[in-house]
Design a protein around this motif. Structure first.
Motif, PDB file in Angstrom:
ATOM      1  N   ASN A  69      31.032  22.604 136.648  1.00 34.47           N
ATOM      2  CA  ASN A  69      30.128  23.326 137.550  1.00 34.47           C
ATOM      3  C   ASN A  69      29.189  24.267 136.806  1.00 34.47           C
ATOM      4  O   ASN A  69      28.055  24.459 137.221  1.00 34.47           O
ATOM      5  CB  ASN A  69      30.948  24.144 138.558  1.00 34.47           C
ATOM      6  N   THR A  70      29.681  24.898 135.763  1.00 38.35           N
ATOM      7  CA  THR A  70      28.873  25.847 135.011  1.00 38.35           C
ATOM      8  C   THR A  70      29.103  25.617 133.527  1.00 38.35           C
ATOM      9  O   THR A  70      30.087  26.073 132.983  1.00 38.35           O
ATOM     10  CB  THR A  70      29.260  27.298 135.372  1.00 38.35           C
ATOM     11  N   VAL A  71      28.205  24.869 132.915  1.00 40.53           N
ATOM     12  CA  VAL A  71      28.298  24.621 131.484  1.00 40.53           C
ATOM     13  C   VAL A  71      27.147  25.369 130.817  1.00 40.53           C
ATOM     14  O   VAL A  71      25.984  25.046 131.050  1.00 40.53           O
ATOM     15  CB  VAL A  71      28.222  23.111 131.168  1.00 40.53           C
ATOM     16  N   ASN A 119      22.644  27.714 132.643  1.00 43.74           N
ATOM     17  CA  ASN A 119      23.897  27.026 132.976  1.00 43.74           C
ATOM     18  C   ASN A 119      23.574  25.721 133.693  1.00 43.74           C
ATOM     19  O   ASN A 119      22.707  25.697 134.561  1.00 43.74           O
ATOM     20  CB  ASN A 119      24.762  27.887 133.898  1.00 43.74           C
ATOM     21  N   MET A 120      24.286  24.644 133.323  1.00 41.04           N
ATOM     22  CA  MET A 120      24.023  23.365 133.976  1.00 41.04           C
ATOM     23  C   MET A 120      25.301  22.778 134.556  1.00 41.04           C
ATOM     24  O   MET A 120      26.403  23.213 134.263  1.00 41.04           O
ATOM     25  CB  MET A 120      23.380  22.380 132.992  1.00 41.04           C
ATOM     26  N   ARG A 121      25.109  21.744 135.418  1.00 41.76           N
ATOM     27  CA  ARG A 121      26.235  21.030 136.019  1.00 41.76           C
ATOM     28  C   ARG A 121      26.412  19.702 135.300  1.00 41.76           C
ATOM     29  O   ARG A 121      25.429  19.023 135.001  1.00 41.76           O
ATOM     30  CB  ARG A 121      25.951  20.723 137.488  1.00 41.76           C
ATOM     31  N   TYR A 160      31.545  27.788 143.340  1.00 40.36           N
ATOM     32  CA  TYR A 160      31.130  28.540 142.156  1.00 40.36           C
ATOM     33  C   TYR A 160      32.124  28.407 141.008  1.00 40.36           C
ATOM     34  O   TYR A 160      33.280  28.397 141.214  1.00 40.36           O
ATOM     35  CB  TYR A 160      30.959  30.028 142.511  1.00 40.36           C
TER      36      TYR A 160
END
Lengths: 160, 106
Positions: A69-71, A119-121, A160
């Motif tokens: 979800n948050t990379v 931040n990417m998914r 989140y």
């Protein structure tokens, strides 16, 4: 039942089972992801068929991400960022996301350094490709693999 | 009006390169999630982000559903003269959120 009839019956059953197997394999093989063709298509839509070179981009990505979800991703491109020689834009692509294109960043005339983080998914373990376009039109590319334990599409109920 | 948090240094020397951080509270629905009843949740994302300073665009992003919820960006600008650093987010419905922070150049 003679022996000949018996064998032909087995043959018919086997053919039926094989046909069934083939049909079920055809049904399973439709995963939701951007395959390499879709990535190539996304690149072609943004940059056409201009040649791309490796280098000049430093991409900081965790080698292992627990949640897709948050990379966090940090990208910096080697460039003097002068008025005539600068980075025009940077495109982030994920090879196995349902949509390959993740974001397009443009550096305006006020940008002194071609560096940013965001931040990417990620839907699962895959390669992330970054392409930078310079003011002279040349394209530079970097690629990095991220292992994702739980993809963004598997943790759908947790936002989140 | 979504919540935003931005970080701009209060003061900087002329010519300094300073880091700017900006985040907006937004779910960034990617369109692949469903409710507990199974109905798909439509895409709802912020599509554009622009930061400008001293009359020039510094950093501009075209966002896609592949970015995380509460999209965060950190980037750099060169301090030239005192003035506001302005931030502008626009979502897919055209709603615009603006924020700005004063940067004092000594």
């Amino acid at each position: 039942m003679t022996e000949a009839e018996y064998t032909s019956d087995i043959d018919g059953t086997r053919r039926f089972v094989l046909a069934g197997l083939a049909a079920s394999i055809a049904l399973i093989a439709v995963p939701v992801r951007a395959d390499d063709e879709l990535v190539a298509q996304a690149i072609a839509e943004t940059f056409g068929d201009a040649p791309r070179q490796d280098g000049r981009i430093t991409m900081l990505l965790p080698p292992l991400a627990e949640s897709g979800n948050t990379v966090p991703i940090q990208i910096s491109v080697e460039s003097p960022m002068s008025e005539t020689d600068r980075v025009k834009r940077v495109v982030i692509l994920a090879t196995r996301n349902p949509r390959a294109l993740v974001a397009t960043m443009e550096f305006g005339p006020g940008a002194p350094r071609a560096q940013f983080s965001t931040n990417m998914r990620l839907s699962g373990t895959q390669d992330v490709i970054t392409i930078a376009e310079m003011s002279d039109g040349s394209l530079w590319q970097a690629q990095s693999r991220v292992l994702v334990t739980v993809g963004a599409c598997d943790t759908l109920q947790i936002r989140y | 009006m979504p919540n935003t948090r931005i970080r701009v240094p209060k003061t900087a020397k002329a010519g300094d390169i300073v880091e700017i951080r900006a985040i907006i509270q937004h779910p960034m629905e990617n369109g692949y999630r469903t409710t507990s009843q199974g109905t798909p949740i439509p895409v709802d994302i912020v599509t554009d982000f622009i930061c400008s300073y001293d009359g020039l665009d510094v950093f501009r992003v075209r966002l896609e559903p592949g970015l995380s919820a509460n999209p965060y960006f950190s980037f750099y600008l060169k301090a030239t003269k005192s003035g506001p650093v302005t931030f502008r987010w626009q979502d897919q419905h055209g709603e615009v959120t603006e924020a700005s922070e004063e940067l004092e150049v000594t």
